[in-house]
Design a protein around this motif. Structure first.
Motif, PDB file in Angstrom:
ATOM      1  N   THR A 176      16.244  24.405  43.230  1.00 56.58           N
ATOM      2  CA  THR A 176      16.142  24.359  41.843  1.00 56.58           C
ATOM      3  C   THR A 176      17.053  23.157  41.341  1.00 56.58           C
ATOM      4  O   THR A 176      16.970  22.381  40.392  1.00 56.58           O
ATOM      5  CB  THR A 176      16.820  25.712  41.203  1.00 56.58           C
ATOM      6  OG1 THR A 176      15.850  26.684  41.560  1.00 56.58           O
ATOM      7  CG2 THR A 176      16.724  25.517  39.690  1.00 56.58           C
ATOM      8  N   LYS A 177      18.108  22.927  42.133  1.00 59.11           N
ATOM      9  CA  LYS A 177      19.186  21.848  41.943  1.00 59.11           C
ATOM     10  C   LYS A 177      18.356  20.439  42.381  1.00 59.11           C
ATOM     11  O   LYS A 177      19.412  19.491  42.500  1.00 59.11           O
ATOM     12  CB  LYS A 177      20.373  22.123  42.391  1.00 59.11           C
ATOM     13  CG  LYS A 177      21.267  23.324  41.654  1.00 59.11           C
ATOM     14  CD  LYS A 177      22.354  23.664  42.222  1.00 59.11           C
ATOM     15  CE  LYS A 177      22.845  24.959  41.520  1.00 59.11           C
ATOM     16  NZ  LYS A 177      24.035  25.572  42.573  1.00 59.11           N
ATOM     17  N   GLY A 178      17.393  20.451  43.098  1.00 57.49           N
ATOM     18  CA  GLY A 178      16.575  19.210  43.743  1.00 57.49           C
ATOM     19  C   GLY A 178      17.125  19.169  45.222  1.00 57.49           C
ATOM     20  O   GLY A 178      16.878  18.026  45.799  1.00 57.49           O
ATOM     21  N   VAL A 179      17.920  20.219  45.874  1.00 61.49           N
ATOM     22  CA  VAL A 179      18.126  19.778  47.215  1.00 61.49           C
ATOM     23  C   VAL A 179      17.062  20.548  48.258  1.00 61.49           C
ATOM     24  O   VAL A 179      16.268  21.406  47.830  1.00 61.49           O
ATOM     25  CB  VAL A 179      19.305  20.818  47.321  1.00 61.49           C
ATOM     26  CG1 VAL A 179      19.829  20.889  48.900  1.00 61.49           C
ATOM     27  CG2 VAL A 179      20.518  20.365  46.870  1.00 61.49           C
ATOM     28  N   ILE A 180      16.852  19.655  49.184  1.00 61.17           N
ATOM     29  CA  ILE A 180      15.777  20.008  50.208  1.00 61.17           C
ATOM     30  C   ILE A 180      16.433  20.960  51.357  1.00 61.17           C
ATOM     31  O   ILE A 180      17.892  20.505  51.749  1.00 61.17           O
ATOM     32  CB  ILE A 180      15.292  18.909  50.982  1.00 61.17           C
ATOM     33  CG1 ILE A 180      14.350  17.930  49.992  1.00 61.17           C
ATOM     34  CG2 ILE A 180      14.415  19.095  51.925  1.00 61.17           C
ATOM     35  CD1 ILE A 180      14.134  16.637  50.358  1.00 61.17           C
ATOM     36  N   VAL A 181      15.906  22.072  51.820  1.00 62.18           N
ATOM     37  CA  VAL A 181      16.834  22.724  52.704  1.00 62.18           C
ATOM     38  C   VAL A 181      15.838  22.852  53.870  1.00 62.18           C
ATOM     39  O   VAL A 181      14.653  23.331  53.857  1.00 62.18           O
ATOM     40  CB  VAL A 181      17.037  24.184  52.165  1.00 62.18           C
ATOM     41  CG1 VAL A 181      17.574  25.121  53.061  1.00 62.18           C
ATOM     42  CG2 VAL A 181      17.860  24.027  50.960  1.00 62.18           C
ATOM     43  N   ASN A 182      16.393  22.562  54.972  1.00 63.45           N
ATOM     44  CA  ASN A 182      15.853  22.352  56.262  1.00 63.45           C
ATOM     45  C   ASN A 182      16.329  23.361  57.276  1.00 63.45           C
ATOM     46  O   ASN A 182      17.294  23.671  57.309  1.00 63.45           O
ATOM     47  CB  ASN A 182      15.633  21.166  56.930  1.00 63.45           C
ATOM     48  CG  ASN A 182      14.910  19.880  56.286  1.00 63.45           C
ATOM     49  OD1 ASN A 182      14.038  20.011  55.701  1.00 63.45           O
ATOM     50  ND2 ASN A 182      15.725  18.827  56.296  1.00 63.45           N
ATOM     51  N   GLY A 183      15.460  24.070  57.930  1.00 65.54           N
ATOM     52  CA  GLY A 183      16.006  25.393  58.881  1.00 65.54           C
ATOM     53  C   GLY A 183      15.737  24.614  60.331  1.00 65.54           C
ATOM     54  O   GLY A 183      14.576  24.103  60.691  1.00 65.54           O
TER      55      GLY A 183
END
Length: 185
Positions: free
Chosen positions: A168-175
């Motif tokens: 929602t804050k524009g952060v990409i989360v990679n696992g």
């Protein structure tokens, strides 16, 4: 004449005491590397992650990718995470803009001691990493968290909730999945 000198001295004193707003250095990416150090991470898996992160940052393909973007530099920080409330900013924000800075950062990762050895709160790790962007002394349009781990979230903040908040804050989360041998019963 004395009034002019006093006024100039007073003006100089005021100017040196007044903080100036400075524009933050522009980079192409703010990248938070968030490494699982929970008890499921035995020593071989711990070293696999540490050594992998240390090696990849100075990989020629990574450095070429950094040189191919407009500012030709990224800012990166390194985080250890385990259970709820067990997150540590191991290495604060550094600019990576070439072999020397990448090698220095990689060496710092490799030498860093393990911060925790507890339960697994992936959500806590993501949440902590997302907060680091506000503390970065750099600006970038892209913010990314690479979170590594091998287990399921067994304590603390819900993973999907933490991920959704970051997105929602524009952060990409990679696992980054660390594969575990599965023993069949």
């Amino acid at each position: 004449m004395m009034r002019i000198i006093c006024a100039l001295a007073l003006g100089a004193l005021i100017l040196t005491q007044t903080p100036f707003a400075r524009a933050a250095e522009q980079v192409d990416l703010l990248l938070a590397l968030a490494m699982d150090v929970s008890r499921r991470m035995d020593q071989p898996k711990f070293l696999l992650q540490r050594d992998g992160y240390a090696a990849v940052i100075s990989n020629p393909q990574v450095l070429n990718a950094i040189k191919s973007v407009p500012n030709q530099k990224i800012a990166i920080c390194f985080i250890d995470w385990s259970g709820p409330g067990e997150q540590n900013l191991v290495i604060d924000w550094n600019v990576i803009d070439g072999v020397a800075s990448a090698t220095h950062f990689g060496d710092s990762i490799a030498k860093a001691p393990r911060s925790f050895y507890n339960s697994t709160s992936i959500g806590g790790g993501i949440n902590f990493a997302a907060v680091q962007f506000a503390n970065a002394p750099f600006e970038a349009e892209r913010h990314t968290i690479d979170v590594s781990g091998d287990g399921t979230n067994n304590s603390g903040l819900d993973v999907q909730f933490a991920r959704d908040q970051a997105v929602t804050k524009g952060v990409i989360v990679n696992g980054l999945v660390i594969l575990t041998d599965i023993q069949e019963s």
